[in-house]
Motif scaffolding. Structure first.
Motif, mmCIF file in Angstrom:
data_model
loop_
_atom_site.group_PDB
_atom_site.id
_atom_site.type_symbol
_atom_site.label_atom_id
_atom_site.label_comp_id
_atom_site.label_asym_id
_atom_site.label_seq_id
_atom_site.Cartn_x
_atom_site.Cartn_y
_atom_site.Cartn_z
ATOM 1 N N PRO A 21 0.821 -1.217 0.000
ATOM 2 C CA PRO A 21 0.000 0.000 0.000
ATOM 3 C C PRO A 21 0.853 1.264 0.000
ATOM 4 O O PRO A 21 0.384 2.339 -0.369
ATOM 5 N N PHE A 22 2.129 1.131 0.390
ATOM 6 C CA PHE A 22 3.007 2.298 0.429
ATOM 7 C C PHE A 22 3.424 2.727 -0.975
ATOM 8 O O PHE A 22 3.389 3.908 -1.311
ATOM 9 N N SER A 23 3.817 1.773 -1.809
ATOM 10 C CA SER A 23 4.143 2.148 -3.185
ATOM 11 C C SER A 23 2.872 2.488 -3.967
ATOM 12 O O SER A 23 2.889 3.314 -4.883
ATOM 13 N N ARG A 24 1.741 1.914 -3.558
ATOM 14 C CA ARG A 24 0.467 2.245 -4.217
ATOM 15 C C ARG A 24 0.093 3.695 -3.959
ATOM 16 O O ARG A 24 -0.531 4.344 -4.789
ATOM 17 N N ARG A 25 0.486 4.224 -2.803
ATOM 18 C CA ARG A 25 0.239 5.645 -2.520
ATOM 19 C C ARG A 25 0.845 6.528 -3.622
ATOM 20 O O ARG A 25 0.211 7.469 -4.101
ATOM 21 N N VAL A 26 2.084 6.226 -3.952
ATOM 22 C CA VAL A 26 2.803 7.041 -4.937
ATOM 23 C C VAL A 26 2.123 6.944 -6.300
ATOM 24 O O VAL A 26 1.921 7.960 -6.988
ATOM 25 N N GLU A 27 1.749 5.735 -6.685
ATOM 26 C CA GLU A 27 1.077 5.557 -7.969
ATOM 27 C C GLU A 27 -0.268 6.281 -8.002
ATOM 28 O O GLU A 27 -0.631 6.888 -9.014
ATOM 29 N N GLU A 75 10.560 7.228 1.086
ATOM 30 C CA GLU A 75 9.501 7.443 2.075
ATOM 31 C C GLU A 75 8.238 7.990 1.402
ATOM 32 O O GLU A 75 8.227 9.094 0.877
ATOM 33 N N SER A 76 7.183 7.202 1.462
ATOM 34 C CA SER A 76 5.973 7.495 0.682
ATOM 35 C C SER A 76 5.348 8.853 0.986
ATOM 36 O O SER A 76 4.920 9.563 0.076
ATOM 37 N N LEU A 77 5.283 9.249 2.263
ATOM 38 C CA LEU A 77 4.654 10.533 2.582
ATOM 39 C C LEU A 77 5.497 11.707 2.090
ATOM 40 O O LEU A 77 4.959 12.725 1.641
ATOM 41 N N VAL A 78 6.809 11.553 2.145
ATOM 42 C CA VAL A 78 7.703 12.583 1.599
ATOM 43 C C VAL A 78 7.504 12.683 0.087
ATOM 44 O O VAL A 78 7.453 13.784 -0.482
ATOM 45 N N ILE A 79 7.376 11.536 -0.549
ATOM 46 C CA ILE A 79 7.176 11.502 -2.003
ATOM 47 C C ILE A 79 5.862 12.179 -2.381
ATOM 48 O O ILE A 79 5.803 12.939 -3.365
ATOM 49 N N LEU A 80 4.802 11.922 -1.623
ATOM 50 C CA LEU A 80 3.504 12.539 -1.927
ATOM 51 C C LEU A 80 3.605 14.059 -1.897
ATOM 52 O O LEU A 80 3.054 14.743 -2.771
ATOM 53 N N GLU A 81 4.294 14.600 -0.912
ATOM 54 C CA GLU A 81 4.439 16.062 -0.832
ATOM 55 C C GLU A 81 5.262 16.593 -2.004
ATOM 56 O O GLU A 81 4.964 17.650 -2.557
ATOM 57 N N TYR A 82 6.300 15.859 -2.378
ATOM 58 C CA TYR A 82 7.124 16.274 -3.518
ATOM 59 C C TYR A 82 6.295 16.308 -4.798
ATOM 60 O O TYR A 82 6.374 17.256 -5.588
ATOM 61 N N ASP A 162 -6.492 10.555 2.423
ATOM 62 C CA ASP A 162 -7.195 9.429 1.796
ATOM 63 C C ASP A 162 -6.199 8.475 1.129
ATOM 64 O O ASP A 162 -6.301 7.252 1.264
ATOM 65 N N ILE A 163 -5.242 9.059 0.419
ATOM 66 C CA ILE A 163 -4.229 8.248 -0.258
ATOM 67 C C ILE A 163 -3.368 7.516 0.766
ATOM 68 O O ILE A 163 -3.053 6.334 0.607
ATOM 69 N N ALA A 164 -2.997 8.216 1.844
ATOM 70 C CA ALA A 164 -2.199 7.579 2.900
ATOM 71 C C ALA A 164 -2.969 6.434 3.554
ATOM 72 O O ALA A 164 -2.376 5.452 4.000
ATOM 73 N N ALA A 165 -4.300 6.560 3.607
ATOM 74 C CA ALA A 165 -5.148 5.549 4.255
ATOM 75 C C ALA A 165 -5.618 4.469 3.289
ATOM 76 O O ALA A 165 -6.542 3.714 3.609
ATOM 77 N N ASN A 166 -4.983 4.351 2.134
ATOM 78 C CA ASN A 166 -5.460 3.385 1.136
ATOM 79 C C ASN A 166 -5.450 1.957 1.654
ATOM 80 O O ASN A 166 -6.253 1.132 1.241
#
Length: 232
Positions: A21-27, A75-82, A162-166
């Protein structure tokens, strides 16, 4: 949904694992933004990580790794912000500073509090499982409060929380059935349960989720292995 303005020559890659689910966040973030990317599958179960993954994430040596024009980010949350800072269309973080801070807070709550509680409840020792289940339910109840009557954590549209909670939106309902542990139910957590239905019904999310039968098989094997090891 407006497609992102993609600069010609942009190289975007995601090193991930199909069941994570962590790499799915980025996608998901990239799909909501309309950013084209190349996906690189890593052999996580076989513990056969590629030299590129180890090169790009030498600190943690794990997925996901996001590569943008040769520059790696972990780090998925860092990537989401980027991603949100780089491609401005269809923002996943609120514009208001307070709301942005709260989105970061709840995303971190999911990683720091919810995930460890889920793992204990599902894979922890049997004599500790009842207490762990209650702790996991308390985490979900706290998270539910963040919805506060909204359709999504992001309001009317899916956002960073929402994405973090996927994992909760898709994986958890499958895994709790396999494990024989009820953490999330319509009776006890009606607003959060309804959110899971809304989340997976979104076309962008639905199109990017892994097959349910594969998830079931993969996590059943992992749960059985963990519980067998505890009996030895």
């Amino acid at each position: 949904m407006k497609p992102a303005l993609v600069i010609m020559g942009d190289e975007v890659k995601v090193f991930g694992f199909w069941a994570s689910p962590f790499s799915r966040r980025v996608e998901l973030a990239l799909r909501f933004k309309g950013v084209p990317y190349e996906y690189v599958e890593e052999d996580i179960l076989g513990n056969n990580k590629s030299p590129l993954l180890l090169q790009y994430n030498p600190v943690h040596k794990k997925i996901p790794v996001f590569l943008h024009n040769g520059k790696p980010i972990a780090e998925s949350l860092v990537i989401l912000e980027y991603i949100d800072d780089t491609w401005k269309s269809n923002p996943i973080l609120p514009q208001d500073p307070y709301d942005r801070a709260m989105a970061r807070f709840w995303a971190k709550f999911i990683d720091d509090k919810c995930f460890p509680a889920f793992l204990k409840a599902i894979m922890g020792p049997e004599n500790e499982r009842e207490k762990a289940v209650e702790e996991a339910r308390d985490c979900l109840k706290t998270l539910e409060s963040a919805l506060n009557g909204k359709r999504f954590f992001g309001g009317d549209a899916i956002g960073m929380v929402d994405i973090a909670a996927n994992f909760i939106g898709f994986w958890l309902r499958i895994i709790q059935e396999i494990a024989g542990v009820e953490l999330l139910s319509a009776e006890k957590l009606p607003a959060l349960f309804k959110w899971t239905d809304e989340f997976v019904s979104c076309s962008v999310v639905k199109e990017s989720l892994p097959p349910q039968d594969k998830i079931s098989a993969a996590f059943k094997a992992r749960i059985d292995q963990a519980r067998e090891a505890q009996t030895k």
